[in-house]
Design a protein around this motif. Structure first.
Motif, PDB file in Angstrom:
ATOM      1  N   SER A  40      16.355  -9.537 -58.271  1.00 13.71           N
ATOM      2  CA  SER A  40      16.189  -8.359 -57.651  1.00 13.71           C
ATOM      3  C   SER A  40      16.607  -6.937 -58.521  1.00 13.71           C
ATOM      4  N   ARG A  41      16.039  -6.120 -58.776  1.00 12.51           N
ATOM      5  CA  ARG A  41      16.442  -4.997 -59.488  1.00 12.51           C
ATOM      6  C   ARG A  41      17.163  -3.888 -58.599  1.00 12.51           C
ATOM      7  N   PHE A  42      16.718  -4.105 -57.296  1.00 15.94           N
ATOM      8  CA  PHE A  42      17.606  -2.997 -56.511  1.00 15.94           C
ATOM      9  C   PHE A  42      18.312  -3.718 -55.494  1.00 15.94           C
ATOM     10  N   VAL A  43      19.595  -3.261 -55.378  1.00 13.36           N
ATOM     11  CA  VAL A  43      20.686  -3.916 -54.245  1.00 13.36           C
ATOM     12  C   VAL A  43      21.259  -2.748 -53.433  1.00 13.36           C
ATOM     13  N   GLU A  44      21.052  -2.931 -52.352  1.00 10.81           N
ATOM     14  CA  GLU A  44      21.639  -1.899 -51.326  1.00 10.81           C
ATOM     15  C   GLU A  44      23.232  -2.096 -51.100  1.00 10.81           C
ATOM     16  N   GLU A  45      23.937  -1.013 -51.238  1.00 12.20           N
ATOM     17  CA  GLU A  45      25.380  -1.138 -51.215  1.00 12.20           C
ATOM     18  C   GLU A  45      25.832   0.119 -50.466  1.00 12.20           C
ATOM     19  N   SER A  46      27.295  -0.031 -50.073  1.00  4.79           N
ATOM     20  CA  SER A  46      27.904   1.031 -48.998  1.00  4.79           C
ATOM     21  C   SER A  46      29.037   1.496 -49.744  1.00  4.79           C
ATOM     22  N   PHE A  47      29.259   2.796 -49.786  1.00  7.26           N
ATOM     23  CA  PHE A  47      30.452   3.297 -50.104  1.00  7.26           C
ATOM     24  C   PHE A  47      30.448   4.780 -49.505  1.00  7.26           C
ATOM     25  N   ASN A  48      31.552   5.394 -49.419  1.00  5.03           N
ATOM     26  CA  ASN A  48      32.100   6.808 -48.966  1.00  5.03           C
ATOM     27  C   ASN A  48      31.053   7.065 -47.573  1.00  5.03           C
ATOM     28  N   GLY A  49      30.966   6.063 -46.806  1.00 13.89           N
ATOM     29  CA  GLY A  49      30.102   6.005 -45.453  1.00 13.89           C
ATOM     30  C   GLY A  49      28.957   6.120 -45.324  1.00 13.89           C
TER      31      GLY A  49
END
Length: 101
Positions: A40-49
């Motif tokens: 997958s080219r696109f990966v959802e990540e989380s940071f800074n809320g």
């Protein structure tokens, strides 16, 4: 533009009229990439809320295909795009997190 060791990093902040325009810009940016043959080219990540999308792109460096990473996300009416010329996505993410947004 930022420099760390032998890598260059870039950050763009684009102010738009509203959150719908930010969503449209991010969707258009993502659609400019061709699908990968594997993974997958696109990966959802989380940071800074908030969530961001990590985008993997590949370039040829000294005859070898190597990854380059971009993080893109919106905050309010702004779209942030952080990228670097390194195969280490953690360094690109550190700059993205350092924005505080």
């Amino acid at each position: 533009m930022y420099k760390y060791n032998d890598s260059d990093f870039y950050m763009d902040v684009i102010e738009l009229e509203n959150s719908e325009a930010t969503t449209n810009l991010i969707d258009a940016y993502k659609s400019s990439f061709k699908p990968l043959t594997e993974g997958s080219r696109f990966v959802e990540e989380s940071f800074n809320g908030h969530s961001a999308v990590r985008i993997a792109d590949y370039v040829t460096d000294e005859g070898t295909e190597v990854p380059r990473y971009t993080y893109i996300w919106s905050n309010g009416n702004n779209v942030f795009v952080v990228t670097g010329n390194t195969a280490d996505d953690s360094l690109v993410k550190q700059l993205a997190e350092a924005t505080g947004y």
